[in-house]
Design an enzyme around this catalytic site. Structure first.
Site, short mmCIF file in Angstrom:
data_model
loop_
_atom_site.label_atom_id
_atom_site.label_comp_id
_atom_site.label_asym_id
_atom_site.label_seq_id
_atom_site.Cartn_x
_atom_site.Cartn_y
_atom_site.Cartn_z
N ASP A 51 0.86 -1.18 0.00
CA ASP A 51 0.00 0.00 0.00
C ASP A 51 0.90 1.23 0.00
OD1 ASP A 51 -2.06 -1.76 0.27
OD2 ASP A 51 -2.77 -1.02 2.20
N HIS A 73 4.91 -7.50 -0.71
CA HIS A 73 4.54 -8.70 -1.45
C HIS A 73 5.19 -8.71 -2.84
CE1 HIS A 73 1.19 -9.85 1.36
NE2 HIS A 73 1.45 -8.61 1.73
N SER A 108 8.04 3.70 5.05
CA SER A 108 9.25 3.96 4.30
C SER A 108 8.95 3.95 2.80
CB SER A 108 10.35 2.95 4.63
OG SER A 108 11.59 3.42 4.13
#
Length: 205
Positions: free
Chosen positions: A13, A69, A172
């Site tokens: 995200d 992911h 980050s």
């Protein structure tokens, strides 16, 4: 997870800070300044195959989902830890420190995919206590104040598209690098747009 096996999806995200094609080795330009691929990955040899690479910079705010992911199916080849600073990676800060990604502590992971090598650069930042991977556990911070390399070429460590490979401890940045002419960004992508893990970024050429 969006699309089929040819769809490259977002690993996290966040927000799309920038995307496009590396121009004459320059990764990011802010106020007319930038930094080179060699500076980012601390490796001249590996940078050669990404001279005109497609790249995307995904910024994770503290409120975002912090697991990372696979954008596409790949076999783990290598990992590199590069020591550095922990400047904030907030977009406002990057305007004043355009080479912050090449200065901050980071982990560079290389995978072999159907179109060749793919790199994921996990950039540390202020208040980021740790970066973990599924195969080595805590990689950052590292007790050694020098570059550390891991080689997995002789092992069959494969991650399917959408599988978790690691996580940040707080917000980050993830930088994706794909070799030249191997993929195309979705025409609907926009800079500063919000992105969700599993959402389509592009397709294999």
């Amino acid at each position: 997870i969006t699309g089929d096996k040819k769809t490259i999806v977002s690993p996290s995200d966040g927000k799309i800070s920038q995307f496009g094609v590396v121009n004459k080795d320059q990764m990011i330009n802010a106020k007319g300044k930038g930094f080179t691929l060699e500076q980012l990955i601390a490796n001249n040899k590996d940078a050669a195959q990404f001279r005109s690479a497609n790249f995307a910079v995904l910024y994770l705010a503290p409120s975002d989902y912090h697991r990372i992911h696979m954008p596409i199916r790949g076999r783990l080849i290598s990992m590199r830890y590069v020591p550095g600073r922990l400047f904030s990676v907030n977009p406002k800060i990057i305007k004043h420190i355009p080479d912050v990604f090449a200065k901050n502590e980071r982990v560079i992971i290389t995978f072999d995919t159907v179109f060749g090598a793919m790199m994921m650069v996990l950039v540390g930042a202020m208040i980021v206590g740790s970066v973990e991977t599924m195969w080595e556990g805590v990689v950052m911070p590292n007790k050694q104040n020098s570059i550390v390399d891991w080689n997995y070429g002789g092992q069959e460590i494969v991650f399917e598209r959408g599988m978790e490979i690691g996580r940040f401890k707080l917000g980050s940045t993830v930088i994706l690098l794909f070799p030249e002419k191997t993929m195309q960004w979705n025409k609907t992508l926009q800079q500063n747009a919000v992105i969700k893990m599993g959402q389509g970024l592009g397709v294999i050429s």
